[in-house]
Write a protein that holds these residues in place. Structure first.
Motif, PDB file in Angstrom:
ATOM      1  N   GLU A  90      43.342 -18.206   5.796  1.00 58.51           N
ATOM      2  CA  GLU A  90      42.419 -18.843   5.440  1.00 58.51           C
ATOM      3  C   GLU A  90      41.452 -20.336   5.296  1.00 58.51           C
ATOM      4  OE1 GLU A  90      41.389 -17.037   1.569  1.00 58.51           O
ATOM      5  OE2 GLU A  90      41.954 -14.703   2.917  1.00 58.51           O
ATOM      6  N   PHE A  91      42.582 -20.958   5.074  1.00 57.88           N
ATOM      7  CA  PHE A  91      42.238 -21.855   4.847  1.00 57.88           C
ATOM      8  C   PHE A  91      42.081 -22.676   6.636  1.00 57.88           C
ATOM      9  CE2 PHE A  91      44.042 -26.993   5.039  1.00 57.88           C
ATOM     10  CZ  PHE A  91      42.622 -27.081   4.571  1.00 57.88           C
ATOM     11  N   LEU A  92      43.074 -22.349   7.231  1.00 55.28           N
ATOM     12  CA  LEU A  92      43.023 -22.790   8.947  1.00 55.28           C
ATOM     13  C   LEU A  92      41.528 -22.061   9.590  1.00 55.28           C
ATOM     14  CD1 LEU A  92      45.928 -22.930   9.772  1.00 55.28           C
ATOM     15  CD2 LEU A  92      44.448 -25.024   9.607  1.00 55.28           C
ATOM     16  N   LYS A  93      40.924 -21.360   9.207  1.00 55.75           N
ATOM     17  CA  LYS A  93      39.969 -20.091   9.756  1.00 55.75           C
ATOM     18  C   LYS A  93      38.532 -20.934   9.372  1.00 55.75           C
ATOM     19  CE  LYS A  93      41.971 -16.209  11.305  1.00 55.75           C
ATOM     20  NZ  LYS A  93      41.714 -14.233  10.841  1.00 55.75           N
ATOM     21  N   SER A  94      38.502 -21.581   7.923  1.00 55.29           N
ATOM     22  CA  SER A  94      37.645 -21.965   7.537  1.00 55.29           C
ATOM     23  C   SER A  94      37.068 -23.363   7.994  1.00 55.29           C
ATOM     24  CB  SER A  94      37.562 -21.958   6.092  1.00 55.29           C
ATOM     25  OG  SER A  94      38.175 -22.895   5.979  1.00 55.29           O
ATOM     26  N   CYS A  95      38.064 -23.882   8.460  1.00 58.23           N
ATOM     27  CA  CYS A  95      37.932 -25.658   9.535  1.00 58.23           C
ATOM     28  C   CYS A  95      38.033 -24.898  10.650  1.00 58.23           C
ATOM     29  CB  CYS A  95      39.607 -25.997   9.478  1.00 58.23           C
ATOM     30  SG  CYS A  95      39.514 -26.798   7.375  1.00 58.23           S
ATOM     31  N   LEU A  96      37.451 -24.110  11.373  1.00 59.18           N
ATOM     32  CA  LEU A  96      36.848 -23.844  12.524  1.00 59.18           C
ATOM     33  C   LEU A  96      35.604 -23.752  12.475  1.00 59.18           C
ATOM     34  CD1 LEU A  96      39.373 -20.200  13.426  1.00 59.18           C
ATOM     35  CD2 LEU A  96      39.628 -23.316  13.682  1.00 59.18           C
TER      36      LEU A  96
END
Length: 123
Positions: A90-96
């Motif tokens: 979720e953290f990495l997807k929020s950084c896209l």
């Protein structure tokens, strides 16, 4: 319309790659992907991910105007950040990001990972 569908396809593919890369057994293989996403999103000079403690440490560039490509840049103002996350996926997807520059970076990442996987399967 074609441009929009290409943007959507690139974002879907990178999200799928992120989802597959956050499984416990394959994280180290995809650390370069995770670091690239975080560097792009936060404009960071260096990123270190501690998967066991769920932390990301990075030096975020504060002022891009201080960068001069014609000389060695030893005095760029940075901000140290230590970020905790609960769920890496979720953290990495929020950084896209959805801007053109980010999509170009994601397309290059997708291409490099497809080339690497093809190399692994042939050998």
């Amino acid at each position: 319309m074609r441009k929009s569908s290409l943007r959507t396809k690139i974002l879907k593919e990178i999200e799928n790659l992120v989802t597959g890369s956050t499984k416990a057994k394959v994280r180290r293989k995809y650390e370069r992907l995770h670091v690239a996403i975080l560097k792009n999103h936060y404009n960071a000079a260096s990123v270190s991910i501690d998967y066991h403690r769920n932390r990301v440490e990075m030096d975020i560039i504060v002022d891009d105007n201080a960068y001069d490509p014609r000389k060695v840049n030893t005095q760029i103002p940075t901000l140290y950040a230590n970020i905790l996350f609960k769920n890496l996926n979720e953290f990495l997807k929020s950084c896209l990001d959805n801007d053109s520059k980010s999509l170009a970076i994601y397309a290059r990442l997708l291409k490099s990972f497809k080339n690497n996987e093809a190399t692994y399967t042939i050998a």
